[in-house]
Design a protein around this motif. Structure first.
Motif, PDB file in Angstrom:
ATOM      1  N   ILE A  96       7.846  -1.147   8.068  1.00 30.77           N
ATOM      2  CA  ILE A  96       8.822  -2.027   7.437  1.00 30.77           C
ATOM      3  C   ILE A  96       8.356  -2.348   6.018  1.00 30.77           C
ATOM      4  CG2 ILE A  96       9.926  -4.303   7.545  1.00 30.77           C
ATOM      5  CD1 ILE A  96       9.400  -4.210  10.601  1.00 30.77           C
ATOM      6  N   SER A  97       9.263  -2.203   5.062  1.00 31.22           N
ATOM      7  CA  SER A  97       8.929  -2.511   3.667  1.00 31.22           C
ATOM      8  C   SER A  97       8.680  -4.000   3.503  1.00 31.22           C
ATOM      9  CB  SER A  97      10.064  -2.086   2.739  1.00 31.22           C
ATOM     10  OG  SER A  97      10.211  -0.699   2.765  1.00 31.22           O
ATOM     11  N   ALA A  98       7.530  -4.325   2.993  1.00 31.69           N
ATOM     12  CA  ALA A  98       7.160  -5.714   2.745  1.00 31.69           C
ATOM     13  C   ALA A  98       5.966  -5.713   1.800  1.00 31.69           C
ATOM     14  CB  ALA A  98       6.802  -6.422   4.047  1.00 31.69           C
ATOM     15  N   ALA A  99       5.687  -6.857   1.233  1.00 30.21           N
ATOM     16  CA  ALA A  99       4.527  -6.998   0.359  1.00 30.21           C
ATOM     17  C   ALA A  99       3.951  -8.392   0.508  1.00 30.21           C
ATOM     18  CB  ALA A  99       4.909  -6.739  -1.082  1.00 30.21           C
ATOM     19  N   THR A 100       2.708  -8.514   0.099  1.00 29.71           N
ATOM     20  CA  THR A 100       2.009  -9.791   0.205  1.00 29.71           C
ATOM     21  C   THR A 100       1.803 -10.401  -1.179  1.00 29.71           C
ATOM     22  OG1 THR A 100      -0.158  -8.772   0.016  1.00 29.71           O
ATOM     23  CG2 THR A 100       0.769  -8.968   2.242  1.00 29.71           C
TER      24      THR A 100
ATOM     25  N   TYR B  60       3.781  -5.354   9.602  1.00 32.20           N
ATOM     26  CA  TYR B  60       4.858  -4.662   8.900  1.00 32.20           C
ATOM     27  C   TYR B  60       4.479  -3.209   8.612  1.00 32.20           C
ATOM     28  CZ  TYR B  60       7.296  -9.071   8.400  1.00 32.20           C
ATOM     29  OH  TYR B  60       7.970 -10.233   8.666  1.00 32.20           O
ATOM     30  N   GLU B  61       3.246  -2.995   8.196  1.00 30.94           N
ATOM     31  CA  GLU B  61       2.779  -1.633   7.938  1.00 30.94           C
ATOM     32  C   GLU B  61       2.820  -0.798   9.214  1.00 30.94           C
ATOM     33  OE1 GLU B  61      -1.088  -1.982   6.175  1.00 30.94           O
ATOM     34  OE2 GLU B  61      -0.300  -2.956   4.368  1.00 30.94           O
TER      35      GLU B  61
ATOM     36  N   VAL C  17       5.714 -11.247   2.821  1.00 30.48           N
ATOM     37  CA  VAL C  17       5.074 -11.725   4.049  1.00 30.48           C
ATOM     38  C   VAL C  17       3.674 -12.228   3.722  1.00 30.48           C
ATOM     39  CG1 VAL C  17       6.426 -10.155   5.479  1.00 30.48           C
ATOM     40  CG2 VAL C  17       4.176  -9.450   4.683  1.00 30.48           C
ATOM     41  N   SER C  18       3.114 -12.982   4.627  1.00 35.52           N
ATOM     42  CA  SER C  18       1.766 -13.516   4.393  1.00 35.52           C
ATOM     43  C   SER C  18       0.751 -12.383   4.393  1.00 35.52           C
ATOM     44  CB  SER C  18       1.399 -14.546   5.458  1.00 35.52           C
ATOM     45  OG  SER C  18       1.081 -13.905   6.673  1.00 35.52           O
ATOM     46  N   ASP C  19      -0.345 -12.595   3.697  1.00 40.12           N
ATOM     47  CA  ASP C  19      -1.403 -11.601   3.650  1.00 40.12           C
ATOM     48  C   ASP C  19      -1.922 -11.276   5.050  1.00 40.12           C
ATOM     49  OD1 ASP C  19      -1.679 -11.199   0.745  1.00 40.12           O
ATOM     50  OD2 ASP C  19      -2.304 -13.291   0.726  1.00 40.12           O
TER      51      ASP C  19
END
Length: 60
Positions: free
Chosen positions: A37-41, A32-33, A24-26
């Motif tokens: 939800i698991s995600a990273a930038t 998401y946090e 996901v975008s920064d």
């Protein structure tokens, strides 16, 4: 929570990169946090990748 993990392959210069989840975008990471939800930038990934500078990421 990061969507990647590095596994030491036992060789001095080799690590394996495993990628799962959403990128996901920064700017949107906080959403998401908030929902857990698991995600990273991209910036978080670049920072983690820098820890393995000089290592080989074999393909295949």
């Amino acid at each position: 929570m990061s969507f990647w993990s590095f596994k030491d392959l036992g060789e001095a210069e080799d690590v394996e990169l495993r990628i799962e989840g959403e990128i996901v975008s920064d700017d949107d990471a906080w959403i998401y946090e908030w929902f857990g939800i698991s995600a990273a930038t991209p910036n978080a990934f670049r920072k983690e990748l820098a820890n393995y500078k000089g290592k080989t990421l074999p393909f295949g």
